[in-house]
Write an enzyme that holds these catalytic residues in place. Structure first.
Site, short mmCIF file in Angstrom:
data_model
loop_
_atom_site.label_atom_id
_atom_site.label_comp_id
_atom_site.label_asym_id
_atom_site.label_seq_id
_atom_site.Cartn_x
_atom_site.Cartn_y
_atom_site.Cartn_z
N PHE A 127 1.34 101.82 12.83
CA PHE A 127 2.26 100.72 12.50
C PHE A 127 2.45 99.74 13.64
O PHE A 127 2.82 98.58 13.42
CB PHE A 127 3.62 101.29 12.06
CG PHE A 127 4.53 101.73 13.18
CD1 PHE A 127 5.47 100.88 13.72
CD2 PHE A 127 4.46 103.02 13.69
CE1 PHE A 127 6.32 101.28 14.75
CE2 PHE A 127 5.30 103.44 14.70
CZ PHE A 127 6.23 102.57 15.24
N LYS A 128 2.18 100.14 14.87
CA LYS A 128 2.45 99.28 16.01
C LYS A 128 1.40 98.18 16.18
O LYS A 128 1.56 97.31 17.04
CB LYS A 128 2.56 100.13 17.27
CG LYS A 128 3.75 101.09 17.18
CD LYS A 128 3.85 102.03 18.35
CE LYS A 128 5.04 102.99 18.13
NZ LYS A 128 5.19 103.95 19.22
#
Length: 451
Positions: free
Chosen positions: A106-107
């Protein structure tokens, strides 16, 4: 937009200072002076909008005063060359799959956005707070417990004028995570610290406050302490709401967002989105055995403690930095008492904490019942929804990383052979390059001064 420190002892900053410095002079985290609510017309149109268009509307509220809007649109569209789909796992429980970016975590969104924003400032000639970067180079320091390092390293890879140092705890990230930032070379240096994530984070924060080091080199951070890293993570929560509204109509009015949480940048971005009007009823912060925030919700006391090593290693944080932002947001910058602030937070956010055995149990149960493969972090979110979702509510949990990033653990727990996507396999074929570092700031400082 101006930015103030959560410690309220530093001068106000503009966006480029907040991004380049990362941490305020008083060691506080930067907060936007205002959080603008999006108009009703935006939410009415949102179900029909593309992910990129939704993200641009959100980004313009955060950054539109400081970045040319045409450039901002290009920046957002370049960042979001992939989707974050919402997948139905079982009745009323959906997975927000945040692992379709370059490093399958997700980063990727925040890291790529920050890299492009720093590029924008470099081209504008305004990257340093005084207009200059010592030695013509911006140096990004990032501490990682797993996915942050790979996302930042790949987001900044090859970006001219920027060098990235990834600090990670020796032996405490998965082999695939490690190879995603130790095999790149070029402008990426992996620093293998003999300690835990909290030690890596302490080294980074101390470096920012060291006057000699800051005279020698321009330092910034790409951890979620940086506003340009965590704020863009709000994009995919708005998009998740849009996709549910598109699919379910009025039935999507009771959305519960459950976020596996470590350093709390991800849920903090979601809470900022909520303050902008995002239609979410309530939130759940799902922890592994590192239960500092869960205990705060129960008692009203925040008591940091050493982190514990768990299956869900990216959440192994004993003193989450972004807790300060959550407190500041709901105390109205200190105007409310601690008790009033706690009441506001617990009225919107509940918590959960799970041992490794419960994580394994959840992964097996979900796979047996639905065929869906959870990674250890997503398992915390899935279980929290199963336990806390109320009749009529629709739950969305963040599946924060592809299960193949934790292949050894997932294979053993589920008795399967998780297929490794080619983009991960390519990292694994690289040669590890890292710098061994003791858990000592003076040693780390000496190393940086020699660069």
């Amino acid at each position: 937009m101006k930015y103030y420190s959560t410690n309220h002892q530093a001068p106000m900053a503009d966006l480029h200072k907040a991004v380049v410095k990362g941490l305020a002079e008083d060691r506080g985290l930067y907060m936007p002076e205002e959080i603008y609510r999006l108009p009703k017309a935006f939410f009415d149109d949102m179900p029909k909008m593309r992910f990129q268009d939704i993200a641009y509307n959100v980004a313009s509220q955060f950054f539109g005063d400081d970045v040319d809007l045409d450039c901002l649109q290009d920046l957002v569209y370049d960042t979001l060359k992939f989707d974050c789909p919402v997948v139905k796992v079982k009745e009323n429980i959906y997975s927000l799959e945040l692992f379709h970016g370059p490093t399958l975590a997700f980063k990727d969104v925040g890291a790529r956005f920050m890299a492009r924003l720093l590029q924008y400032f470099l081209r504008q000639g305004s990257v340093g707070c005084d207009g200059n970067a010592p030695n013509g180079m911006v140096n990004v320091l990032v501490a990682t417990s797993g996915d942050t390092g790979s996302a930042v390293a790949n987001g900044f890879l090859g970006v001219e004028g920027i060098h990235v140092y990834v600090l990670y705890p020796k032996g405490k990230v998965s082999p695939i995570q490690e190879c995603q930032f130790t095999t790149l070379g070029q402008n990426i240096t992996a620093v293998e610290v003999d300690g835990v994530f909290d030690d890596c984070q302490r080294l980074v924060k101390t470096a920012f406050m060291d006057e000699e080091l800051n005279r020698h080199m321009m330092l910034t951070s790409a951890n979620s302490i940086n506003v340009a890293r965590f704020l863009p993570q709000a994009f995919y929560y708005f998009n998740a709401c849009a996709r549910l509204m598109q699919e379910m109509g009025d039935a999507a009015n009771e959305i519960v967002m459950c976020v596996p949480s470590g350093n709390f940048g991800n849920i903090c971005a979601a809470l900022f989105g909520h303050a902008m009007g995002m239609p979410v009823k309530r939130f759940i912060a799902a922890n592994n055995a590192n239960d500092v925030f869960y205990n705060y919700l129960q008692t009203g006391r925040y008591e940091p403690k050493p982190s514990k090593q768990t299956l869900a290693n990216a959440m192994d944080v004993g003193d989450p930095s972004n807790f300060a932002r959550i407190i500041d947001l709901y105390s109205e910058s200190g105007k409310l008492t601690a008790e009033e602030t706690h009441q506001r937070i617990t009225s919107l956010i509940s918590g959960a904490t799970y041992s490794d055995e419960k994580i394994k149990e959840t992964m097996r149960k979900c796979y047996a019942e639905t065929g869906y493969i959870l990674d250890p972090h997503g398992a915390c979110g899935y279980r929290a929804l199963e336990e806390q979702l109320q009749p009529g509510e629709v739950g969305v949990f963040c599946e924060t990383a592809h299960p193949a990033k934790f292949k050894e653990k997932v294979d053993e727990i589920l008795g399967i052979d998780v297929e490794i996507p080619e983009r991960l396999a390519a990292f694994m074929r690289g040669e590890k390059q890292s710098v061994a570092m003791p858990n000592d700031f003076e040693a780390f400082k000496k190393y940086l001064l020699e660069q």
